[in-house]
Design a protein around this motif. Structure first.
Motif, short mmCIF file in Angstrom:
data_model
loop_
_atom_site.label_atom_id
_atom_site.label_comp_id
_atom_site.label_asym_id
_atom_site.label_seq_id
_atom_site.Cartn_x
_atom_site.Cartn_y
_atom_site.Cartn_z
N HIS A 78 0.83 -1.20 0.00
CA HIS A 78 0.00 0.00 0.00
C HIS A 78 0.87 1.26 0.00
O HIS A 78 0.55 2.24 -0.67
CB HIS A 78 -0.92 -0.03 1.23
N SER A 79 1.98 1.24 0.73
CA SER A 79 2.80 2.44 0.89
C SER A 79 3.58 2.82 -0.37
O SER A 79 4.16 3.88 -0.43
CB SER A 79 3.77 2.26 2.07
N GLU A 80 3.59 1.96 -1.38
CA GLU A 80 4.25 2.31 -2.62
C GLU A 80 3.48 3.38 -3.39
O GLU A 80 4.04 4.09 -4.20
CB GLU A 80 4.43 1.06 -3.49
N ARG A 81 2.19 3.49 -3.15
CA ARG A 81 1.37 4.46 -3.85
C ARG A 81 0.71 5.48 -2.93
O ARG A 81 0.43 6.60 -3.33
CB ARG A 81 0.29 3.74 -4.65
N PHE A 82 0.43 5.09 -1.71
CA PHE A 82 -0.30 5.95 -0.78
C PHE A 82 0.54 6.28 0.43
O PHE A 82 1.35 5.47 0.88
CB PHE A 82 -1.57 5.25 -0.29
N VAL A 83 0.31 7.46 0.97
CA VAL A 83 0.83 7.80 2.29
C VAL A 83 -0.39 7.83 3.18
O VAL A 83 -1.33 8.58 2.94
CB VAL A 83 1.55 9.16 2.30
N SER A 100 -5.62 9.08 3.91
CA SER A 100 -4.50 8.78 3.03
C SER A 100 -4.46 9.76 1.86
O SER A 100 -5.46 10.41 1.54
CB SER A 100 -4.61 7.35 2.48
N VAL A 101 -3.29 9.85 1.25
CA VAL A 101 -3.09 10.67 0.06
C VAL A 101 -2.45 9.78 -1.01
O VAL A 101 -1.44 9.12 -0.74
CB VAL A 101 -2.18 11.90 0.33
N ASP A 102 -3.03 9.77 -2.19
CA ASP A 102 -2.48 9.04 -3.33
C ASP A 102 -1.35 9.87 -3.91
O ASP A 102 -1.56 11.01 -4.34
CB ASP A 102 -3.58 8.81 -4.37
#
Length: 196
Positions: A78-83, A100-102
């Motif tokens: 998930h953390s590869e695209r979203f924070v 979250s932010v994309d």
């Protein structure tokens, strides 16, 4: 780490920081709006209830290592695209939700656990997403979509400083449902990006 009046928001550090917020959005009311895939939810109702009463400083050592590994792998993917930020209620240290932010689109999302809805915390959650986007990720514009009938979400976005924006009128959720959509944006020219 960010702090609002009633929420402490931080990047998930342990499996509980992901599992408890996931339990908080796994109920039917939340999924009516969010439409996550089944593998993103805490399916078993008793397990979900257990997580809803856990606090940020509770110990997860009783969980089987296999289960912790699977959840930590989901965090990494998930953390590869979203924070994502986990939200903990300041007064009782219970998990209140997440936002979250994309990183690719600047789109934000967020949800609150059942016991924290209808208290104005959505505004605090979306203000934190704005700070994350503008002050930590260097984004001039962050966007959010909502269904036109989701008055709670739309009201929280407006109260957090978002303005109506153009965007696609139909949107496909993670579970495959296609829904009507209206869009909002928050713009700030003075941005900064954290080294971390």
């Amino acid at each position: 780490m960010l702090r609002s009046e009633r929420l402490l928001l931080y990047t998930p550090l342990i499996a509980l920081d992901v599992l408890a917020p996931a339990a908080g959005c796994s109920d039917g009311e939340a999924q009516r709006w969010l439409g996550f895939r089944d593998d993103q939810l805490v399916q078993h109702e008793d397990t979900r209830e257990c997580f809803l009463y856990m606090r940020a400083d509770d110990d997860l050592s009783g969980f089987a290592p296999r289960d912790r590994f699977k959840m930590m792998r989901k965090i990494e993917q998930h953390s590869e695209r979203f924070v994502e930020l986990t939200a903990v209620h300041v007064d009782d240290r219970r998990y209140a939700g997440a936002t979250s932010v994309d990183l690719h689109t600047g789109e934000i999302g967020g949800w609150l656990a059942p016991g924290f809805r209808r208290q104005g915390l959505g505004v605090e959650l979306f203000r934190a997403a704005v700070q994350l986007g503008h002050r930590h990720l260097g984004l001039e514009v962050v966007r959010a979509g909502a269904e036109p009938t989701n008055t709670a979400c739309r009201g929280a976005l407006t109260a957090a400083g978002f303005a109506s924006a153009s965007g696609q009128t139909r949107f496909t959720l993670g579970d495959g449902r296609e829904v009507d959509a209206c869009w909002y944006r928050h713009r700030q020219e003075a941005t900064s990006r954290c080294r971390s």
